[in-house]
Design a protein around this motif. Structure first.
Motif, mmCIF file in Angstrom:
data_model
loop_
_atom_site.group_PDB
_atom_site.id
_atom_site.type_symbol
_atom_site.label_atom_id
_atom_site.label_comp_id
_atom_site.label_asym_id
_atom_site.label_seq_id
_atom_site.Cartn_x
_atom_site.Cartn_y
_atom_site.Cartn_z
ATOM 1 N N GLU A 511 0.832 -1.214 0.000
ATOM 2 C CA GLU A 511 0.000 0.000 0.000
ATOM 3 C C GLU A 511 0.856 1.250 0.000
ATOM 4 O O GLU A 511 0.573 2.212 -0.692
ATOM 5 C CB GLU A 511 -0.893 0.004 1.258
ATOM 6 N N LEU A 512 1.900 1.188 0.802
ATOM 7 C CA LEU A 512 2.788 2.352 0.865
ATOM 8 C C LEU A 512 3.461 2.570 -0.491
ATOM 9 O O LEU A 512 3.579 3.690 -0.977
ATOM 10 C CB LEU A 512 3.847 2.157 1.958
ATOM 11 N N LYS A 513 3.845 1.452 -1.098
ATOM 12 C CA LYS A 513 4.508 1.561 -2.409
ATOM 13 C C LYS A 513 3.588 2.240 -3.413
ATOM 14 O O LYS A 513 4.028 3.048 -4.231
ATOM 15 C CB LYS A 513 4.892 0.181 -2.929
ATOM 16 N N SER A 514 2.293 1.919 -3.366
ATOM 17 C CA SER A 514 1.428 2.502 -4.375
ATOM 18 C C SER A 514 1.305 4.009 -4.163
ATOM 19 O O SER A 514 1.213 4.764 -5.124
ATOM 20 C CB SER A 514 0.064 1.798 -4.421
ATOM 21 N N VAL A 515 1.364 4.442 -2.923
ATOM 22 C CA VAL A 515 1.332 5.884 -2.666
ATOM 23 C C VAL A 515 2.629 6.535 -3.159
ATOM 24 O O VAL A 515 2.620 7.561 -3.834
ATOM 25 C CB VAL A 515 1.146 6.155 -1.153
ATOM 26 N N VAL A 516 3.736 5.890 -2.825
ATOM 27 C CA VAL A 516 5.043 6.452 -3.192
ATOM 28 C C VAL A 516 5.241 6.435 -4.710
ATOM 29 O O VAL A 516 5.783 7.377 -5.296
ATOM 30 C CB VAL A 516 6.177 5.663 -2.492
ATOM 31 N N ALA A 517 4.773 5.356 -5.341
ATOM 32 C CA ALA A 517 4.934 5.202 -6.788
ATOM 33 C C ALA A 517 4.373 6.420 -7.504
ATOM 34 O O ALA A 517 4.996 6.984 -8.418
ATOM 35 C CB ALA A 517 4.241 3.930 -7.262
ATOM 36 N N GLU A 518 3.215 6.845 -7.045
ATOM 37 C CA GLU A 518 2.566 7.991 -7.661
ATOM 38 C C GLU A 518 3.441 9.235 -7.559
ATOM 39 O O GLU A 518 3.684 9.916 -8.535
ATOM 40 C CB GLU A 518 1.243 8.235 -6.929
ATOM 41 N N SER A 519 3.957 9.462 -6.343
ATOM 42 C CA SER A 519 4.711 10.703 -6.167
ATOM 43 C C SER A 519 6.083 10.644 -6.828
ATOM 44 O O SER A 519 6.634 11.667 -7.196
ATOM 45 C CB SER A 519 4.809 11.075 -4.694
ATOM 46 N N LEU A 520 6.648 9.436 -6.970
ATOM 47 C CA LEU A 520 7.947 9.347 -7.658
ATOM 48 C C LEU A 520 7.773 9.145 -9.157
ATOM 49 O O LEU A 520 8.733 9.168 -9.908
ATOM 50 C CB LEU A 520 8.793 8.196 -7.088
ATOM 51 N N GLY A 521 6.543 8.871 -9.553
ATOM 52 C CA GLY A 521 6.275 8.633 -10.960
ATOM 53 C C GLY A 521 6.882 7.351 -11.475
ATOM 54 O O GLY A 521 7.445 7.294 -12.556
ATOM 55 N N VAL A 522 6.854 6.315 -10.665
ATOM 56 C CA VAL A 522 7.347 5.007 -11.111
ATOM 57 C C VAL A 522 6.267 3.966 -10.847
ATOM 58 O O VAL A 522 5.261 4.254 -10.192
ATOM 59 C CB VAL A 522 8.647 4.597 -10.383
ATOM 60 N N GLU A 523 6.494 2.749 -11.346
ATOM 61 C CA GLU A 523 5.563 1.650 -11.082
ATOM 62 C C GLU A 523 5.773 1.162 -9.649
ATOM 63 O O GLU A 523 6.911 1.060 -9.197
ATOM 64 C CB GLU A 523 5.850 0.489 -12.034
ATOM 65 N N ALA A 524 4.705 0.851 -8.980
ATOM 66 C CA ALA A 524 4.824 0.337 -7.606
ATOM 67 C C ALA A 524 5.694 -0.913 -7.579
ATOM 68 O O ALA A 524 6.496 -1.118 -6.672
ATOM 69 C CB ALA A 524 3.446 0.037 -7.032
ATOM 70 N N ASP A 525 5.563 -1.751 -8.598
ATOM 71 C CA ASP A 525 6.342 -2.995 -8.663
ATOM 72 C C ASP A 525 7.839 -2.749 -8.710
ATOM 73 O O ASP A 525 8.627 -3.627 -8.399
ATOM 74 C CB ASP A 525 5.961 -3.772 -9.938
ATOM 75 N N ASP A 526 8.194 -1.580 -9.178
ATOM 76 C CA ASP A 526 9.602 -1.246 -9.353
ATOM 77 C C ASP A 526 10.236 -0.786 -8.037
ATOM 78 O O ASP A 526 11.440 -0.587 -7.959
ATOM 79 C CB ASP A 526 9.708 -0.142 -10.416
ATOM 80 N N LEU A 527 9.412 -0.627 -6.985
ATOM 81 C CA LEU A 527 9.939 -0.068 -5.741
ATOM 82 C C LEU A 527 10.460 -1.140 -4.787
ATOM 83 O O LEU A 527 9.939 -2.245 -4.732
ATOM 84 C CB LEU A 527 8.849 0.743 -5.036
ATOM 85 N N ALA A 528 11.498 -0.771 -4.093
ATOM 86 C CA ALA A 528 12.033 -1.655 -3.048
ATOM 87 C C ALA A 528 12.272 -0.836 -1.783
ATOM 88 O O ALA A 528 12.498 0.376 -1.858
ATOM 89 C CB ALA A 528 13.343 -2.284 -3.513
ATOM 90 N N ALA A 529 12.157 -1.500 -0.637
ATOM 91 C CA ALA A 529 12.420 -0.832 0.648
ATOM 92 C C ALA A 529 13.674 -1.424 1.250
ATOM 93 O O ALA A 529 13.740 -2.632 1.501
ATOM 94 C CB ALA A 529 11.235 -1.018 1.587
ATOM 95 N N LYS A 530 14.649 -0.585 1.482
ATOM 96 C CA LYS A 530 15.921 -1.067 2.006
ATOM 97 C C LYS A 530 16.695 0.079 2.624
ATOM 98 O O LYS A 530 16.565 1.218 2.165
ATOM 99 C CB LYS A 530 16.753 -1.674 0.851
ATOM 100 N N ASP A 531 17.459 -0.216 3.654
ATOM 101 C CA ASP A 531 18.344 0.783 4.259
ATOM 102 C C ASP A 531 17.633 2.079 4.600
ATOM 103 O O ASP A 531 18.162 3.176 4.394
ATOM 104 C CB ASP A 531 19.526 1.094 3.317
ATOM 105 N N GLY A 532 16.390 1.968 5.039
ATOM 106 C CA GLY A 532 15.668 3.171 5.467
ATOM 107 C C GLY A 532 15.139 4.011 4.314
ATOM 108 O O GLY A 532 14.773 5.166 4.496
ATOM 109 N N LYS A 533 15.150 3.419 3.121
ATOM 110 C CA LYS A 533 14.673 4.168 1.950
ATOM 111 C C LYS A 533 13.690 3.332 1.141
ATOM 112 O O LYS A 533 13.719 2.107 1.173
ATOM 113 C CB LYS A 533 15.857 4.514 1.030
ATOM 114 N N ILE A 534 12.876 4.081 0.340
ATOM 115 C CA ILE A 534 12.091 3.397 -0.681
ATOM 116 C C ILE A 534 12.552 3.967 -2.014
ATOM 117 O O ILE A 534 12.581 5.190 -2.189
ATOM 118 C CB ILE A 534 10.582 3.641 -0.467
#
Ligand SMILES: Cc1cc2nc3c(=O)[nH]c(=O)nc-3n(C[C@H](O)[C@H](O)[C@H](O)COP(=O)(O)OP(=O)(O)OC[C@H]3O[C@@H](n4cnc5c(N)ncnc54)[C@H](O)[C@@H]3O)c2cc1C
Ligand code: FES
Ligand code: FES
Lengths: 720, 212, 322
Positions: A511-534
């Motif tokens: 769910e968080l990825k889908s919110v972030v995906a929008e603001s970063l303009g990327v696909e949610a599937d392309d996101l990873a969470a690591k080292d305190g970052k998405i």
């Protein structure tokens, strides 16, 4: 099939399988952790139990008149009534409360209960005598495998011997008990329990049986147990004292604390059944085990107790001829409760000790003998590997000798081993993981931490999933108003809770990825969470810190749900483990005193989550094993029918100087694909048999029964 | 029937937060024991003694010096120190487990020596310097023994832990370089049922060297 | 624990007065490590407790004459830390057997001598002579830790003190103060085997207190205590032997052998002493002495092993002293 829920691949794990300080360590080391026993609520009353002094009888009178006049007396409730039959000494008769602990004790002491006594029996080892007292019920013979007569004919060597171990008790340092605060329709229970989610229904049912109280809904009971001081299988229910405590709270309108006294704890709130047996076991010249025949007997109190699972581990039903017969001894002692790996420690003694004796008879090194027969186990490869590893840790090759240390001086040294198995399948669990706009993360479920590390494992799972660190996670457990999760018994907790948490966390992250995906303009599937970052895997410059990512939620909180089992939720756990333990002991043959030089343990548990807490479970199991191998035993007196050592003086447990060196090896990597499997019980099974075998190796004769006290060791030497 | 409460309210389990910044090296140097206060107590106590006064069985007013603070309370003479600490002063760190001088869970330090608080009358603790687990750390720093207990996973259920920490502190206070055998013998008055001794031994061994 | 009144006098005379029979049932409180358990178990139910904590004259350990004076309220920890006590090997070895630092810090030497038996029937409320409905429970009951000597009945418990055998072997005496003044007696005379329910296991009157223990010089004696104890953790020995030997020309000229935890009193064995005289002090003479000490042993149904353990204790103590 791989799913998004699966555990990260080995190279992607930053926290799973590593060493971590226990999340609740500081609170405990500071003495700040509040246990049920530590609750001091405003206006709280203190309750005590009045228990039976007779082991068997009928209540013919309960006189509370003097007690009611005691200073500070506030009320009492009966647990049993006139006419009821008492089946063991220590049986709970009533609960009485007063303004202070001292006054509650005065009041309890002033209660007079009169009994008509009935004949009692408290002894189990001498089965013939128990039979004469009409206390023995045979179970059906159980025959398995190839033809037994043929098997005996094919055996080149046989051993027939007597083996056994007495009754021990849980002796949880925090006794059973609780504080109950019944205000209006809300019943708050600070219970020392292994089953936070189960207690509400248990208590409601118990209360509803009382007509004067009427129906109580489980929903009105709120159990709060952030910490509890030991259970080991004995703390699943609210018990009579919990129900009585709640009634007292209702009656007085005040919170009431009722924790058992030490003697009550040892007499009625614990108890692992005994086991004794005449065992016959045979093998061919080359060491192939062909037959195992047992006549066993034991007691778990008035209801007796079923047969132990013998032969143990070496029990292939195609190849090993087996016959088991069990005698159930009924005694007037406090009823048995599940004790860490119920029935397995006893079965290990009744199997691994005769096997070691047979190896000696065959003039074989027991390591070779146990390995040779590994095909009779369910997991031959695992055991062979673990035996070799453990042998290396204890220095078997250099130190092992044939039976009987021939060295000078009264102190003899010896080695012994034992194998074990356990299920440890995951229990059912539901979890909610929340992500707050301020970046806060919480894991919520009605589980409990018995000291095994639940706070820590759940923190690790959430932190690993979100690419965060352990301190970033808040774990809320120990409340029955959280999503339901299973009781902590059978080594089921770690498998169940980590799976529901992982699934909830992955769902929340999606769910968080889908919110972030929008603001970063990327696909949610392309996101990873690591080292305190998405960040976007395809373009790591597109990245937000965890906190900035969460800010994008505005004022929305994400709640991810997860459950176990979940057919579509990936392969996260399994059941079935093995383990091998070897002991190195010294025995002073002039005094019969056994001391531990070293115990080595090898244990597989699938995927290790927190290595340090996993090891702690094994260390703890070994230390408890030293206790029941050498020291602890509940001692009952037949004339009076009471337990003579319901204390911590003659109910002997080891101290820091009595345990020798302990070395633990967790098998990591090899079985990670299986997922998480419970660890609480398996390592608690083997120590007794391994130590007994080491003693036999040192002194050249078998000491038949545990604990291996000086008098028993000397008697065995004398009879040799 | 009541509804589910929010899950995210301050639960009761372990919390990071203000206390997260403990370090191996920092700890507080004793808690400012007011020698004056103790002296005064001693005098009060002597005054009672000097009159050869019989007190009780009704509650007696006593003053205890705990972690450098004085506490006045009314106790029946039979009230033990552990019960006074736990039931009257809400110092629940020390635990009452055996109540018979046989397990060490109730260990506190009195006048520099570890004692079983279940086996000392509260009235007998008057005029003495009592240190409990609550007094050996501050919000931002734990005592080295506590730090090392965490570092070595020297606790499971944790119920024996406060007693073991205090027994460990008594060892460290007296001997900055105890051998492992010294550590083991110093722990001979404490029982842990979960079996944490492996971590406990290492923790005390390390902590003694660190607090030296 | 029954409630009681409390008094902490500042001198022995007032203490003795406070213990007057007119005051009801009284008890003396020293370190409390035993008394409090007895009170909690309702084994003792005094209405008045007299604490010795404020009597400074009862404290301290010092040299006196050629010997050692141990104040009744000196703790086991004090004893172990005392320079003056350093020459008394066997006493220190016995004190080290009290392994819990907390017990050492609180428990006093006089309290150790006067602690009550740990017999589990006694502690569970069946009386010092362990009876139920007039029947003795020990002989046919759970007697693995009970007496093997001096156990013809009605007493079967063992004296629990490990310091007493050492002190007796060192020839120590105790000073006892009562309302009429002080008397002195040997430590051995503190004890008796009770012959009825009316008697205690010690010879003090209820209003007497032990004020100090005096140990003569040990110079010229080799002393040792050996304890057979199962655990390092706070535990009771299964048997102990304290020996004091005077040697002349490599041979034992004088011997005192006292066993602990084997009889209702600390058990001095003249048989063992005789067996040692004229022999070299080593494990082989020790075995003979141990066997001699055990010649009269009459083990109960479950405690035969204690005969062997006591024999070994004597053997090893002699070996250590030799
Ligand atoms: C877990 C544990 C293990 C132990 N192991 C051992 C051991 O291995 N060997 C051993 O020898 N001891 C052992 N002890 C016993 C211990 O040494 C005694 O409990 C202690 O020394 C008693 O001293 P106290 O000052 O606490 O006595 P208290 O408990 O205060 O008194 C004990 C008894 O003596 C009486 N008394 C005390 N002082 C006087 C006096 N001056 N005059 C008259 N009466 C007096 C009291 O009235 C009471 O009846 C152990 C105790 C515990 C709790
Ligand atoms: S509670 Fe005090 S020693 Fe056990
Ligand atoms: S950690 Fe549970 S008793 Fe020690």
């Amino acid at each position: 099939m791989a799913t998004k829920y699966d555990w990260p691949a080995a190279e992607d794990r930053s926290l799973i399988g590593k060493r971590h300080n226990r999340v609740d360590g500081p609170e405990k080391a500071r003495g700040d952790a509040k246990y049920s026993y530590d609750r001091n609520l405003d206006g709280m009353l203190v309750a005590r139990l009045v228990t039976s002094e007779v082991p068997h009888g009928r209540i013919i009178g309960i006189d509370t008149s003097a007690a009611e006049k005691v200073k500070g007396y506030k009320g009492h409730v009966n647990i049993q009534n006139v006419g009821d039959e008492i089946q063991w000494a220590g049986s709970e008769i009533l609960a009485i409360c007063a303004d202070t602990e001292e006054h509650a004790r005065d009041a309890a002491a002033a209660v007079n209960v009169h009994f008509e006594t009935l004949p009692h029996w408290v002894k189990d080892e001498d089965v013939k005598k128990a039979g004469e007292a009409n206390r023995v019920k045979p179970a059906k013979d159980d025959t398995k495998g190839p033809d037994l007569d043929e098997a005996w004919k094919s055996a080149d060597a046989t051993v027939e011997g007597y083996y056994g171990l007495g009754i021990i008790t849980h002796c949880c340092l925090e006794p059973h008990g609780q504080v109950v605060d019944w205000t209006g329709d809300e019943i708050t229970v600070y219970a020392s329990t292994q089953a936070v989610a189960r207690i509400p229904a248990d208590l409601a049912k118990g209360l509803s049986r009382d007509e004067s109280i009427g129906t109580v809904a489980a929903e009105s009971v709120h159990v709060i147990t952030p910490y509890m001081g030991g259970g080991f299988g004995s703390k699943f229910n609210i018990d009579t004292w919990g129900i009585a405590c709640a009634k007292l709270s209702k009656k007085t309108g005040k919170p009431v604390k009722l924790m058992l006294d030490r003697d009550e704890e040892l007499k009625v709130a614990g108890g692992r059944p005994s086991d004794y047996g005449n065992i016959k076991i045979g093998a061919k010249k080359d060491g192939t085990l062909v037959a195992y025949e047992s006549e066993t007997w034991s007691t778990g109190g008035i209801a007796g107790r079923g047969s132990p699972p013998v032969p143990y581990v070496y029990n292939n039903e195609e190849r090993l001829a087996q016959k088991a017969r069990h005698l159930n001894v009924s005694t007037n002692i406090g009823p048995a409760r599940a004790w860490r790996a119920p029935n397995h420690p006893q079965a290990a003694v009744l199997t691994m000790c005769p096997m070691e004796d047979l190896a000696a008879e065959l003039d074989m090194d027991p390591v070779e003998f146990f390995k040779k027969n590994a095909d009779l186990t369910a997991r031959p490869e695992v055991y062979r590997y673990e035996i070799d590893k453990c042998a290396e840790m204890i220095g078997w090759k250099d130190k092992w000798h044939k039976r009987g240390d021939s060295g000078d001086g009264p102190v003899k040294r010896g080695l012994g081993l034992s194998l074990h198995t356990w299920g440890g399948r995951p229990h059912d669990s539901t979890c909610e993981v929340r992500i707050q706009p301020d970046g806060g993360v919480s894991v919520n479920m009605a589980s409990q931490d018995l000291g095994v590390g639940t706070y820590t494992t759940l923190s690790v799972i959430a932190a690993e999933t979100f690419g965060l660190q352990i301190p970033d996670i808040t774990v809320n457990i120990g409340s029955s108003r959280l999503p339901i999760s299973g009781a902590s018994g059978g080594s089921t907790t770690v498998g169940g809770t980590t799976a529901s948490t992982r699934r909830a966390a992955v769902n929340a992250l999606d769910e968080l990825k889908s919110v972030v995906a929008e603001s970063l303009g990327v696909e949610a599937d392309d996101l990873a969470a690591k080292d305190g970052k998405i960040f976007a895997k395809s373009d790591t410059s597109k990245s937000l810190s965890w906190n900035d990512a969460c800010k994008k939620l505005g004022n929305r909180t994400i709640t991810g749900h997860g459950k176990q089992p979940d057919r579509n939720g990936g392969k996260l756990n399994d059941s079935g483990v093995g383990g091998v333990q070897m002991a190195d002991v010294s025995v002073d043959v002039e005094t019969g005193i056994v001391s531990i030089n070293k115990i080595a343990a090898v244990q597989d548990v699938g995927l290790v989550i927190c290595l340090e807490q996993c090891e702690s479970q094994v260390y703890g199991s070994l230390i408890q094993g030293v206790a029941w191998a050498l020291y602890e035993e509940s001692i009952y007196d037949q004339t009076t029918g009471t337990m003579l050592n319901p204390d911590m003086e003659f109910y002997k447990l080891p101290g820091a100087a009595d345990i020798g060196e302990l070395e633990v090896h967790m098998v990591q990597g090899k079985y990670d694909d299986r997922g998480v499997i419970g660890i609480g019980e398996p390592p608690a099974i083997s120590p007794g048999a391994a130590i007994s075998n080491a003693v036999a190796n040192a002194i050249g004769v078998r000491v038949p029964t545990l604990p291996l006290t000086p008098d028993r060791v000397l008697a065995a030497l004398e009879n040799a | 029937m009541s509804s589910n409460k929010p899950h995210d309210g301050p639960g009761e389990g372990p919390r990071y937060g203000p206390r997260k910044g403990f370090s191996r090296r920092t700890f507080i140097e004793g808690v400012g024991i007011g020698a004056g206060a103790v002296g005064a107590l001693g005098a009060a106590d002597q005054a009672r003694a000097a009159t050869n006064e019989v007190v009780g069985p009704d509650p007696v007013s006593i003053t205890l010096s705990i972690n450098g603070k004085t506490h006045k309370l009314d106790v029946e003479p039979r009230v033990t120190l552990i019960d006074a600490l736990r039931n009257m002063l809400d110092h629940t760190g020390a635990k009452k487990v055996c109540d018979r001088a046989t397990c060490g869970a109730c260990t506190v330090i009195v006048d520099g020596s570890p004692v079983y608080s279940c086996t000392m009358l509260a009235i007998e603790a008057e005029g003495r310097r009592i240190e409990t687990i609550e007094g050996i750390s501050s919000d931002d720093a734990m005592h080295p023994v506590q730090v090392q207990f965490v570092e070595h996973d020297a606790q499971q259920c944790g119920f024996c832990t406060p007693g073991l920490v205090m027994a460990g502190k008594a060892i460290a206070d007296r001997n900055p370089r105890p051998s492992m055998a010294d550590v083991e013998s110093g722990l001979c008055g404490n029982i842990c049922r979960c079996g944490t001794y492996v971590g406990v031994r290492k923790a005390v061994y390390e902590a003694a060297r660190e607090s030296a | 624990m029954q409630n009681f009144e409390y008094i902490a006098p500042i001198n022995t005379l007032s203490a003795a007065q406070a213990l007057s029979p007119d005051a009801g049932v009284t008890a003396v409180l020293a370190g409390g490590t035993d008394l409090l358990s007895l009170l909690k178990q309702h084994v003792e139910t005094p209405t008045r407790v007299v604490s010795l904590r404020n009597i400074s004259a009862l404290r301290g350990i010092s040299k006196r004459g050629g010997g050692l004076r141990i104040g009744a309220m000196a703790t086991v920890e004090d004893l172990l830390g005392s320079k003056a006590a350093a020459p008394y090997e066997s006493l220190l070895q016995a004190a080290r057997g009290i392994t819990a630092p907390q017990v050492r810090a609180m428990g006093t030497v006089a309290g150790d001598l006067l602690q009550r038996p740990r017999c589990w029937y006694f502690r569970n409320g069946y009386g010092l002579l362990a009876k139920s409905e007039g029947k003795a429970l020990v002989p046919s009951g759970e007697n693995r830790y009970h007496a093997i000597l001096g156990n013809k009945g009605p007493a079967y418990f063992v004296n629990a003190s490990s310091l007493a055998p050492a002190l007796i072997s060192l020839g120590a005496t105790v000073s006892v103060a009562g309302p009429e003044g002080e008397r002195e007696m040997s430590v051995a005379d503190l004890y008796r085997i009770p012959s009825s329910d009316a008697e205690r296991e010690n010879t003090l009157a209820p209003n007497e207190i032990v004020t100090e223990i005096n140990v003569p010089s040990a110079s010229g004696w080799s002393t040792a205590t050996y304890e057979v104890r199962q655990r390092q953790l706070l535990d009771w020995p299964l048997a102990t032997a304290s020996v004091a030997l005077r040697m002349r020309g490599g041979k034992v000229s004088d011997a005192r052998v006292v066993l602990g935890h084997v009889a209702p009193i600390p058990w001095r064995s003249s048989e063992a002493e005789t067996a040692l005289k004229g022999k070299a002090a080593n494990e082989s003479s020790g075995v003979e002495a141990g066997k001699a000490a055990m010649a009269a042993a009459t083990p109960l149904s479950q405690n035969k092993a204690k005969v062997q353990l006591a024999t070994v204790a004597v053997k090893r103590a002699v070996g250590m002293a030799g």
